[in-house]
Design an enzyme around this catalytic site. Structure first.
Site: not given
Ligand code: XIL
Length: 375
Positions: A169, A284
């Site tokens: 990101e 994701e």
């Molecule tokens: C999220 C997790 O799912 C949560 O448990 C944590 O509290 C915050 O992060 N983008 C990403 C991930 O790259 O690491 C994030 O994951 C969601 C958004």
């Protein structure tokens, strides 16, 4: 099977085409013939394998060690896992001079004993940094801290990882820099070169892992996504021109069923990434139902259609090597905390419901994989 015609007649097709749904269309939303539970018995990993792709999920020890039914399903459905939190700085390095590997080790061992691959997450991100970070880090020591971190963590799991999100990101168009880079502590202290440094250090520490640049918010039909896609292409081609060892783009795909996707541009973007010689990993995937009406039937259909529409586009591309969902069951979605619904009802963004039953979304994903393999 959902036919293309049924899909185009659906409300979500309008939303996905960029046309807002009126409240009447919301209430008229009926897709009775669509995604009636198929008799599909093959797991998603086997269906993805037909396409030469892996199917994965985010996972962590806290849940998998306590919920054996969930663990069993995850092992059945997935050929790959991503530690949802346990390899992030705040977890794996609770103090400057102390690493904590127990949870990550547990997960990597579990994956190995079930022939699942592991996708690591992550080395450079502006979030989930440890509490000590701000006090300790200076312009003088940051490079050393980053290099030492990557050498230690990537080195520990070297040879056991399929891939790593090395940088996560770093594009934030809204921050206003000409290069599109996000204002982060990494940028502040090390300048834009920290990105290349992270990739080179990771490549040296684990020469076998595929190294990934991972990004959020690339999928939507709006100006912000469009300009993010173009900054990402520029970033990647700039890195490649310098010989930086980056092998894939990670597209997070945190979608929302009420936010139109831009299929044409997404399709073209995937081709543009392929032209750079890079693979793509969907890293994701989930579909938020935060802004949808309360009716669970309507919600489940819109979420399912969003999975189907998105996966139809990505599954058709050979260089998309993996599709990973950010959790398998609504029992454990991060969106429950990060994007709760106003009416207080539980979120339903994933493929299985809170009782671990397959939702329409599971069938939609399955149909997208199956029909892509029949093309
Ligand atoms: C999220 C997790 O799912 C949560 O448990 C944590 O509290 C915050 O992060 N983008 C990403 C991930 O790259 O690491 C994030 O994951 C969601 C958004």
């Amino acid at each position: 099977m959902t036919t293309r015609r049924q899909f185009l007649q659906s409300g979500q097709a309008l939303a996905l085409a960029g046309l807002p749904l009126s409240s009447k269309q919301f209430s008229d939303f009926r897709l009775s013939e669509t995604y009636s539970a198929t008799n599909q018995t093959a797991s998603l990993k086997d269906q993805a394998k037909q396409l030469g792709k892996m199917f994965g999920s985010a996972a962590d020890r806290n849940i998998l060690s306590q919920d054996s039914n969930y663990r069993k399903l995850l092992i059945e459905e997935c050929s790959m896992i991503t530690p949802e939190n346990s390899m992030k700085w705040e977890r794996i390095r609770p103090d400057y001079d102390r690493f904590f590997f127990d949870d990550a080790d547990w997960l990597v061992d579990l994956a190995a004993s079930h022939q699942m691959l592991v996708h690591g997450h992550n080395f450079v991100w502006h979030k989930q940094l440890p509490a000590w970070f701000d006090d300790k880090v200076t312009t003088g020591n940051m490079e050393k801290i980053l290099v030492e971190h990557i050498e230690t963590v990537a080195g520990r799991y070297a040879g056991r990882m399929h891939s790593w999100d090395v940088v996560n990101e770093v594009i934030a168009v809204e921050h206003g820099r000409p290069d599109g880079l996000r204002l982060t502590p990494w940028l502040e202290h090390l300048g834009p070169d920290h990105i290349e440094l992270a990739f080179r250090t990771a490549a040296a520490a684990d020469p076998h892992a595929r190294l990934v640049y991972n990004e959020i918010g690339l999928e939507f039909n709006d100006d912000l996504s469009a300009s993010k896609r173009s900054y990402v292409l520029d970033l990647l081609s700039g890195l490649l021109a310098k010989g930086t060892p980056v092998q894939a783009l990670g597209i997070q795909a945190h979608l929302a069923a009420d936010l139109p996707l831009d299929f044409k541009s997404l399709d073209r973007f995937l081709s543009d990434v392929a032209k750079l010689g890079l693979d793509v990993m969907i890293t994701e995937l989930d579909v938020s139902d935060q802004a949808l009406p309360k009716d669970v039937g309507v919600r489940d259909r819109m979420v399912a259609e969003t999975y189907r529409a998105f996966l139809d586009v990505v599954a058709a591309h050979e260089h998309v090597i993996s599709i990973t969902v950010w959790g398998l069951s609504d029992r454990y979605s991060w969106l429950t905390e990060f994007a709760p619904r106003d009416d207080g009802t539980p979120n339903r963004p994933l493929l299985l419901d809170g009782d671990l039953n397959r939702k329409l979304a599971w069938h939609a994903a399955s149909e997208a994989l199956t029909s892509a393999s029949q093309q």
